[in-house]
Design a protein around this motif. Structure first.
Motif, PDB file in Angstrom:
ATOM      1  N   ARG A 141       5.322   2.486  -1.619  1.00 50.55           N
ATOM      2  CA  ARG A 141       5.698   1.300  -2.394  1.00 50.55           C
ATOM      3  C   ARG A 141       4.558   0.302  -2.478  1.00 50.55           C
ATOM      4  NH1 ARG A 141       6.890  -3.451  -0.772  1.00 50.55           N
ATOM      5  NH2 ARG A 141       7.334  -2.824   1.375  1.00 50.55           N
ATOM      6  N   SER A 142       3.828   0.127  -1.385  1.00 51.73           N
ATOM      7  CA  SER A 142       2.724  -0.835  -1.376  1.00 51.73           C
ATOM      8  C   SER A 142       1.615  -0.418  -2.334  1.00 51.73           C
ATOM      9  CB  SER A 142       2.173  -1.014   0.040  1.00 51.73           C
ATOM     10  OG  SER A 142       1.464   0.124   0.477  1.00 51.73           O
ATOM     11  N   LEU A 143       1.385   0.887  -2.462  1.00 51.80           N
ATOM     12  CA  LEU A 143       0.374   1.367  -3.421  1.00 51.80           C
ATOM     13  C   LEU A 143       0.808   1.091  -4.846  1.00 51.80           C
ATOM     14  CD1 LEU A 143      -2.346   2.916  -2.746  1.00 51.80           C
ATOM     15  CD2 LEU A 143      -0.731   2.868  -0.837  1.00 51.80           C
ATOM     16  N   ASP A 144       2.064   1.398  -5.154  1.00 51.58           N
ATOM     17  CA  ASP A 144       2.574   1.165  -6.508  1.00 51.58           C
ATOM     18  C   ASP A 144       2.599  -0.321  -6.829  1.00 51.58           C
ATOM     19  OD1 ASP A 144       2.905   3.893  -6.831  1.00 51.58           O
ATOM     20  OD2 ASP A 144       5.048   3.859  -6.347  1.00 51.58           O
ATOM     21  N   GLU A 145       2.987  -1.135  -5.841  1.00 49.76           N
ATOM     22  CA  GLU A 145       3.039  -2.582  -6.060  1.00 49.76           C
ATOM     23  C   GLU A 145       1.646  -3.156  -6.281  1.00 49.76           C
ATOM     24  OE1 GLU A 145       4.763  -6.592  -3.833  1.00 49.76           O
ATOM     25  OE2 GLU A 145       5.568  -4.612  -3.283  1.00 49.76           O
ATOM     26  N   THR A 146       0.667  -2.641  -5.543  1.00 50.32           N
ATOM     27  CA  THR A 146      -0.717  -3.085  -5.743  1.00 50.32           C
ATOM     28  C   THR A 146      -1.174  -2.799  -7.164  1.00 50.32           C
ATOM     29  OG1 THR A 146      -1.324  -2.757  -3.425  1.00 50.32           O
ATOM     30  CG2 THR A 146      -3.106  -2.730  -5.036  1.00 50.32           C
ATOM     31  N   ALA A 147      -0.949  -1.570  -7.621  1.00 49.44           N
ATOM     32  CA  ALA A 147      -1.368  -1.194  -8.973  1.00 49.44           C
ATOM     33  C   ALA A 147      -0.671  -2.050 -10.022  1.00 49.44           C
ATOM     34  CB  ALA A 147      -1.089   0.285  -9.204  1.00 49.44           C
ATOM     35  N   ALA A 148       0.606  -2.354  -9.786  1.00 53.35           N
ATOM     36  CA  ALA A 148       1.360  -3.167 -10.744  1.00 53.35           C
ATOM     37  C   ALA A 148       0.843  -4.600 -10.782  1.00 53.35           C
ATOM     38  CB  ALA A 148       2.843  -3.149 -10.385  1.00 53.35           C
ATOM     39  N   GLN A 149       0.575  -5.172  -9.603  1.00 52.66           N
ATOM     40  CA  GLN A 149       0.171  -6.582  -9.552  1.00 52.66           C
ATOM     41  C   GLN A 149      -1.293  -6.792  -9.954  1.00 52.66           C
ATOM     42  OE1 GLN A 149       1.588  -9.439  -6.846  1.00 52.66           O
ATOM     43  NE2 GLN A 149       2.975  -8.064  -5.786  1.00 52.66           N
ATOM     44  N   LEU A 150      -2.139  -5.809  -9.654  1.00 56.08           N
ATOM     45  CA  LEU A 150      -3.566  -5.972  -9.958  1.00 56.08           C
ATOM     46  C   LEU A 150      -3.970  -5.302 -11.270  1.00 56.08           C
ATOM     47  CD1 LEU A 150      -5.198  -5.459  -6.438  1.00 56.08           C
ATOM     48  CD2 LEU A 150      -4.323  -7.563  -7.480  1.00 56.08           C
ATOM     49  N   GLY A 151      -3.038  -4.607 -11.896  1.00 59.16           N
ATOM     50  CA  GLY A 151      -3.353  -3.951 -13.152  1.00 59.16           C
ATOM     51  C   GLY A 151      -4.067  -2.625 -12.990  1.00 59.16           C
ATOM     52  N   GLY A 152      -3.936  -2.016 -11.823  1.00 59.21           N
ATOM     53  CA  GLY A 152      -4.584  -0.735 -11.550  1.00 59.21           C
ATOM     54  C   GLY A 152      -5.059  -0.682 -10.118  1.00 59.21           C
ATOM     55  N   LEU A 153      -5.720   0.409  -9.776  1.00 58.51           N
ATOM     56  CA  LEU A 153      -6.202   0.609  -8.409  1.00 58.51           C
ATOM     57  C   LEU A 153      -7.462   1.460  -8.435  1.00 58.51           C
ATOM     58  CD1 LEU A 153      -5.579   0.245  -5.323  1.00 58.51           C
ATOM     59  CD2 LEU A 153      -4.375   2.436  -5.464  1.00 58.51           C
ATOM     60  N   ASP A 154      -8.479   1.021  -7.699  1.00 62.69           N
ATOM     61  CA  ASP A 154      -9.745   1.745  -7.639  1.00 62.69           C
ATOM     62  C   ASP A 154     -10.176   2.086  -6.222  1.00 62.69           C
ATOM     63  OD1 ASP A 154     -10.511   1.290 -10.586  1.00 62.69           O
ATOM     64  OD2 ASP A 154     -10.252  -0.765  -9.859  1.00 62.69           O
ATOM     65  N   ILE A 155      -9.770   1.260  -5.256  1.00 67.42           N
ATOM     66  CA  ILE A 155     -10.267   1.374  -3.882  1.00 67.42           C
ATOM     67  C   ILE A 155      -9.088   1.303  -2.920  1.00 67.42           C
ATOM     68  CG2 ILE A 155     -11.706   0.288  -2.104  1.00 67.42           C
ATOM     69  CD1 ILE A 155     -13.150  -1.124  -4.601  1.00 67.42           C
ATOM     70  N   VAL A 156      -9.030   2.246  -1.984  1.00 64.76           N
ATOM     71  CA  VAL A 156      -8.019   2.206  -0.929  1.00 64.76           C
ATOM     72  C   VAL A 156      -8.733   2.223   0.407  1.00 64.76           C
ATOM     73  CG1 VAL A 156      -6.045   3.354   0.124  1.00 64.76           C
ATOM     74  CG2 VAL A 156      -6.348   3.442  -2.359  1.00 64.76           C
ATOM     75  N   VAL A 157      -8.485   1.211   1.225  1.00 59.46           N
ATOM     76  CA  VAL A 157      -9.057   1.135   2.569  1.00 59.46           C
ATOM     77  C   VAL A 157      -7.921   1.286   3.567  1.00 59.46           C
ATOM     78  CG1 VAL A 157     -10.443  -0.190   4.199  1.00 59.46           C
ATOM     79  CG2 VAL A 157     -10.868  -0.417   1.744  1.00 59.46           C
ATOM     80  N   ASN A 158      -7.896   2.428   4.243  1.00 54.32           N
ATOM     81  CA  ASN A 158      -6.851   2.698   5.233  1.00 54.32           C
ATOM     82  C   ASN A 158      -7.275   2.137   6.585  1.00 54.32           C
ATOM     83  OD1 ASN A 158      -4.881   4.291   3.689  1.00 54.32           O
ATOM     84  ND2 ASN A 158      -6.578   5.722   3.435  1.00 54.32           N
ATOM     85  N   ASN A 159      -6.920   0.889   6.796  1.00 52.00           N
ATOM     86  CA  ASN A 159      -7.342   0.170   7.993  1.00 52.00           C
ATOM     87  C   ASN A 159      -6.258   0.100   9.066  1.00 52.00           C
ATOM     88  OD1 ASN A 159      -9.034  -2.019   9.484  1.00 52.00           O
ATOM     89  ND2 ASN A 159      -7.063  -3.019   9.129  1.00 52.00           N
ATOM     90  N   ALA A 160      -4.991   0.199   8.685  1.00 54.05           N
ATOM     91  CA  ALA A 160      -3.893   0.018   9.640  1.00 54.05           C
ATOM     92  C   ALA A 160      -4.014   1.006  10.798  1.00 54.05           C
ATOM     93  CB  ALA A 160      -2.555   0.197   8.943  1.00 54.05           C
ATOM     94  N   GLY A 161      -3.805   0.518  12.000  1.00 61.41           N
ATOM     95  CA  GLY A 161      -3.877   1.382  13.174  1.00 61.41           C
ATOM     96  C   GLY A 161      -3.226   0.736  14.373  1.00 61.41           C
ATOM     97  N   VAL A 162      -2.869   1.571  15.335  1.00 62.88           N
ATOM     98  CA  VAL A 162      -2.254   1.081  16.565  1.00 62.88           C
ATOM     99  C   VAL A 162      -2.873   1.831  17.732  1.00 62.88           C
ATOM    100  CG1 VAL A 162      -0.342   2.739  16.473  1.00 62.88           C
ATOM    101  CG2 VAL A 162      -0.037   0.559  17.666  1.00 62.88           C
ATOM    102  N   LEU A 163      -2.914   1.195  18.890  1.00 61.78           N
ATOM    103  CA  LEU A 163      -3.476   1.802  20.103  1.00 61.78           C
ATOM    104  C   LEU A 163      -2.463   1.713  21.229  1.00 61.78           C
ATOM    105  CD1 LEU A 163      -5.733   2.831  22.032  1.00 61.78           C
ATOM    106  CD2 LEU A 163      -6.482   0.446  22.235  1.00 61.78           C
ATOM    107  N   TYR A 164      -2.137   2.854  21.812  1.00 65.84           N
ATOM    108  CA  TYR A 164      -1.376   2.909  23.056  1.00 65.84           C
ATOM    109  C   TYR A 164      -2.280   3.571  24.086  1.00 65.84           C
ATOM    110  CZ  TYR A 164       2.737   2.104  20.120  1.00 65.84           C
ATOM    111  OH  TYR A 164       3.644   1.585  19.225  1.00 65.84           O
ATOM    112  N   ALA A 165      -2.550   2.865  25.164  1.00 62.90           N
ATOM    113  CA  ALA A 165      -3.428   3.384  26.203  1.00 62.90           C
ATOM    114  C   ALA A 165      -2.628   3.657  27.469  1.00 62.90           C
ATOM    115  CB  ALA A 165      -4.559   2.394  26.499  1.00 62.90           C
ATOM    116  N   GLY A 166      -3.045   4.671  28.192  1.00 65.37           N
ATOM    117  CA  GLY A 166      -2.380   5.017  29.441  1.00 65.37           C
ATOM    118  C   GLY A 166      -2.567   6.485  29.739  1.00 65.37           C
TER     119      GLY A 166
END
Length: 247
Positions: free
Chosen positions: A74-99
């Motif tokens: 949904r976030s990809l489709d919403e980005t394209a709709a709000q910005l008038g298209g999409l050219d660059i995707v940066v997959n930055n989201a991440g989580v760390l569990y240590a142990g």
């Protein structure tokens, strides 16, 4: 603005703070219209939007759980709709569990893989209908894919090694379409998740050739280069930006 990304539309996942926020700022500074996703950090997301908007850039915040494929799509489709298209995707989201492996739970395993690996796969899959032959996919990985300096990082290192492999495979698959796929493998960088005055910071500095932590804007500059026209021949790279941690 340098305008090297003028006219380009970007989405950065998990970007209300830290490295992600620095990437949003840099892409906007270089002329791109930028959307970013965030989870629960509403105040930080609003603050980033206000800050970047003051420069005259277009910036949009989208609330989405990076571990939920439907919300990612949904976030990809919403980005394209709000910005008038999409050219660059940066997959930055991440989580760390240590142990140690005995203390880590299967619930943590599932959540970490859902965000760090499955979230990237879901984002790329949802992005492809919007990307043309100048598309850029940039994953934010970790040098822990190549080197694990101590115990307790089994889950995290596994997920980032998966990102490195996925990057290479997608570069091969999407190359014929003109879409580049690269992975920025980040070393110790001063963020809330890894403060430079943290418990293990001194031992990490001893390993790095430069003897210091990185800064989020230093990671963002590499991302902006990979997103730009001068990096059109770079794909499938797992680029260590780590102050010499892995040399």
């Amino acid at each position: 603005m340098t305008a090297s990304l003028a006219g380009r539309r970007a989405l950065v996942t998990g970007a209300s703070r830290g490295i992600g926020a620095a990437i949003v700022r840099r892409l906007a500074e270089d002329g791109a219209a930028v959307a970013f996703t965030y989870g629960a950090s509403v105040a930080e997301a609003e603050k980033l939007v206000a800050e970047v908007s003051e420069t005259g850039a277009t910036v949009v915040a989208i609330q989405a759980d990076s571990g939920d494929p439907e919300q990612v799509a949904r976030s990809l489709d919403e980005t394209a709709a709000q910005l008038g298209g999409l050219d660059i995707v940066v997959n930055n989201a991440g989580v760390l569990y240590a142990g140690d492996i005995e203390s880590l739970t299967m619930e943590q395993f599932d959540r970490l893989v859902a965000i760090n690996v499955k979230g990237i796969f879901a984002a790329v899959k949802a992005a492809l209908p919007h990307l043309d032959a100048t598309g850029r996919i940039i994953n934010i990985g970790s040098i822990n894919a190549d080197r694990v300096p101590g115990a307790g990082l089994s889950l995290y290192a596994m997920s980032k090694a998966a990102v490195a492999g996925l990057t290479r495979a997608l570069a091969r698959e999407l190359g014929p379409r003109g879409i580049t796929v690269n992975n920025v493998q980040v070393g110790p960088t001063a963020t809330d998740m890894n403060p430079e005055d943290g418990e293990s910071a001194d031992s990490l500095r001893e390993v790095m050739a430069l003897g210091r932590y990185g800064r989020p804007h230093e990671i963002a500059s590499v991302v902006s280069y990979l997103a730009g026209p001068e990096a059109a021949y770079v794909t499938g790279a797992n680029w260590n930006v780590d102050g010499g941690f892995t040399v």
